[in-house]
Scaffold this motif. Structure first.
Motif, PDB file in Angstrom:
ATOM      1  N   GLN A 151      22.764 -28.903  62.981  1.00  0.00           N
ATOM      2  CA  GLN A 151      22.917 -29.508  64.305  1.00  0.00           C
ATOM      3  C   GLN A 151      24.198 -29.017  64.963  1.00  0.00           C
ATOM      4  O   GLN A 151      24.206 -28.671  66.157  1.00  0.00           O
ATOM      5  CB  GLN A 151      22.949 -31.031  64.178  1.00  0.00           C
ATOM      6  N   ASP A 152      25.298 -28.963  64.206  1.00  0.00           N
ATOM      7  CA  ASP A 152      26.567 -28.490  64.758  1.00  0.00           C
ATOM      8  C   ASP A 152      26.456 -27.046  65.243  1.00  0.00           C
ATOM      9  O   ASP A 152      27.035 -26.685  66.269  1.00  0.00           O
ATOM     10  CB  ASP A 152      27.678 -28.603  63.706  1.00  0.00           C
ATOM     11  N   THR A 153      25.702 -26.213  64.515  1.00  0.00           N
ATOM     12  CA  THR A 153      25.517 -24.826  64.924  1.00  0.00           C
ATOM     13  C   THR A 153      24.730 -24.756  66.226  1.00  0.00           C
ATOM     14  O   THR A 153      25.073 -23.999  67.145  1.00  0.00           O
ATOM     15  CB  THR A 153      24.788 -24.025  63.824  1.00  0.00           C
ATOM     16  N   PHE A 154      23.675 -25.552  66.334  1.00  0.00           N
ATOM     17  CA  PHE A 154      22.907 -25.612  67.579  1.00  0.00           C
ATOM     18  C   PHE A 154      23.801 -26.015  68.748  1.00  0.00           C
ATOM     19  O   PHE A 154      23.790 -25.380  69.807  1.00  0.00           O
ATOM     20  CB  PHE A 154      21.754 -26.614  67.455  1.00  0.00           C
ATOM     21  N   LEU A 155      24.574 -27.080  68.549  1.00  0.00           N
ATOM     22  CA  LEU A 155      25.397 -27.589  69.636  1.00  0.00           C
ATOM     23  C   LEU A 155      26.479 -26.597  70.031  1.00  0.00           C
ATOM     24  O   LEU A 155      26.813 -26.464  71.213  1.00  0.00           O
ATOM     25  CB  LEU A 155      26.026 -28.936  69.228  1.00  0.00           C
ATOM     26  N   SER A 156      27.013 -25.876  69.044  1.00  0.00           N
ATOM     27  CA  SER A 156      28.091 -24.921  69.317  1.00  0.00           C
ATOM     28  C   SER A 156      27.597 -23.690  70.051  1.00  0.00           C
ATOM     29  O   SER A 156      28.262 -23.189  70.963  1.00  0.00           O
ATOM     30  CB  SER A 156      28.771 -24.497  68.010  1.00  0.00           C
ATOM     31  N   PHE A 157      26.444 -23.177  69.677  1.00  0.00           N
ATOM     32  CA  PHE A 157      26.001 -21.883  70.198  1.00  0.00           C
ATOM     33  C   PHE A 157      24.894 -21.973  71.245  1.00  0.00           C
ATOM     34  O   PHE A 157      24.696 -21.043  72.010  1.00  0.00           O
ATOM     35  CB  PHE A 157      25.562 -20.988  69.033  1.00  0.00           C
ATOM     36  N   LEU A 158      24.170 -23.089  71.274  1.00  0.00           N
ATOM     37  CA  LEU A 158      23.103 -23.241  72.264  1.00  0.00           C
ATOM     38  C   LEU A 158      23.383 -24.391  73.228  1.00  0.00           C
ATOM     39  O   LEU A 158      22.801 -24.457  74.301  1.00  0.00           O
ATOM     40  CB  LEU A 158      21.760 -23.456  71.549  1.00  0.00           C
ATOM     41  N   GLY A 159      24.259 -25.304  72.804  1.00  0.00           N
ATOM     42  CA  GLY A 159      24.632 -26.416  73.665  1.00  0.00           C
ATOM     43  C   GLY A 159      23.735 -27.634  73.539  1.00  0.00           C
ATOM     44  O   GLY A 159      24.016 -28.684  74.106  1.00  0.00           O
ATOM     45  N   THR A 160      22.636 -27.498  72.805  1.00  0.00           N
ATOM     46  CA  THR A 160      21.726 -28.621  72.594  1.00  0.00           C
ATOM     47  C   THR A 160      21.256 -28.599  71.141  1.00  0.00           C
ATOM     48  O   THR A 160      21.420 -27.606  70.433  1.00  0.00           O
ATOM     49  CB  THR A 160      20.491 -28.537  73.506  1.00  0.00           C
ATOM     50  N   GLY A 161      20.643 -29.696  70.711  1.00  0.00           N
ATOM     51  CA  GLY A 161      20.113 -29.758  69.350  1.00  0.00           C
ATOM     52  C   GLY A 161      20.523 -31.027  68.653  1.00  0.00           C
ATOM     53  O   GLY A 161      21.318 -31.006  67.718  1.00  0.00           O
ATOM     54  N   ARG A 162      20.006 -32.150  69.102  1.00  0.00           N
ATOM     55  CA  ARG A 162      20.347 -33.467  68.555  1.00  0.00           C
ATOM     56  C   ARG A 162      19.336 -33.838  67.488  1.00  0.00           C
ATOM     57  O   ARG A 162      18.168 -34.093  67.781  1.00  0.00           O
ATOM     58  CB  ARG A 162      20.378 -34.482  69.688  1.00  0.00           C
ATOM     59  N   PHE A 163      19.776 -33.841  66.224  1.00  0.00           N
ATOM     60  CA  PHE A 163      18.886 -34.209  65.118  1.00  0.00           C
ATOM     61  C   PHE A 163      18.818 -35.726  65.030  1.00  0.00           C
ATOM     62  O   PHE A 163      19.844 -36.396  64.955  1.00  0.00           O
ATOM     63  CB  PHE A 163      19.419 -33.644  63.797  1.00  0.00           C
TER      64      PHE A 163
END
Length: 273
Positions: free
Chosen positions: A210-222
């Protein structure tokens, strides 16, 4: 557009595809092995693979679950109208292909906010009168529900399937994902179905992804399985409920001791009473 020869990206003009920022649809295309993506999208996919080496396999589990749910909707439930929200780029076994194979004449509307989806989708569907692609933001349900091309294909007096496959985790909590789901389901009659698959919080390793999604894509809430299940409030949640994707009505026996990547997405299907 990006110059693949020298790696440059021109600034997008009005209506152009922005290749300076990663796209959810194009990053998903990368992990599915597609070619309709750019360097910035491949960079995000590489970061995701560093955190979760099996992210490509997980994407295919989601694609296979889409196929099984669409087969259920058409072949068993007899639903011949489907709205696929956040549909992403066309690949193998697309929603309309599965639906129309099992129920000829089934009508499908694809919705995505990335204009590249419109470009590739319309090219694919130019000879298919029962399927259409629109560029719109699923966070604005009324705009989609009142869109003339949606109204042209979808008869809201009859049951409709609303598909939110691999997309709700890209909505932040402050964007009211529950309210968005409710708006779509309030607009469809009894007998309509809701399909959801989403990233599932199954522990610390899931939160690292989730942290990788948020860092590089800006979204991704598990979200937890209970949180995903709450989206089906007011609906009849069909068996086997909200489960890890391999366990939703599999075509073949599935292990009970799933690997981490096999547990990272959960989903289910609900029917409006």
């Amino acid at each position: 557009m990006e110059d693949e020869g020298n790696g440059r990206a021109a600034k997008p003009g009005p209506g152009d595809i922005d290749t300076t920022k990663p796209s959810i649809a194009r990053a998903y295309d990368v992990v599915l092995g597609g070619k309709d993506n750019y360097k910035v999208d491949r960079a995000v996919a590489d970061q995701l693979r560093q955190t979760m080496p099996h992210i490509d396999d997980l994407a295919w589990l989601n694609r296979e679950a889409l196929g099984r749910t669409v087969r259920y909707l058409t072949a068993e439930a007899g639903i011949d109208q489907l709205i696929d929200l956040g549909a992403g780029l066309p690949t193998m076994e697309n929603t309309h292909q599965v639906a129309q194979r099992h129920l000829p004449g089934a009508r499908v509307v694809y919705v995505d906010n990335d204009p590249i989806v419109l470009a590739h989708g319309r090219a694919l569907l130019q000879e298919n009168d029962d399927t259409f692609v629109i560029t719109a933001d699923l966070r604005r349900p009324q705009e989609i529900l009142e869109h003339p091309d949606v109204r042209r294909l979808i008869d809201f007096s009859r049951p409709v399937a609303i598909l939110l496959v691999g997309i709700l985790h890209h909505l932040h909590d402050d964007e009211d994902p529950q309210g968005i789901v409710d708006a779509y389901m309030d607009a469809v009659p009894s007998g309509s179905h809701l399909v959801i698959t989403a990233f599932c919080d199954v522990g610390e390793e899931a939160r690292a992804l989730q942290d990788t999604f948020l860092s590089f894509l800006g979204t991704g809430r598990f979200r937890t399985a209970a949180e995903i299940e709450s989206y089906f409030t007011g609906l009849e949640l069909l068996e086997p409920g909200v489960v890890s994707l391999p366990h939703w009505r599999p075509d073949k026996p599935v292990r009970t001791d799933l690997k981490l990547y096999e547990r990272l997405m959960a989903g289910g299907v609900g029917r409006k009473p």
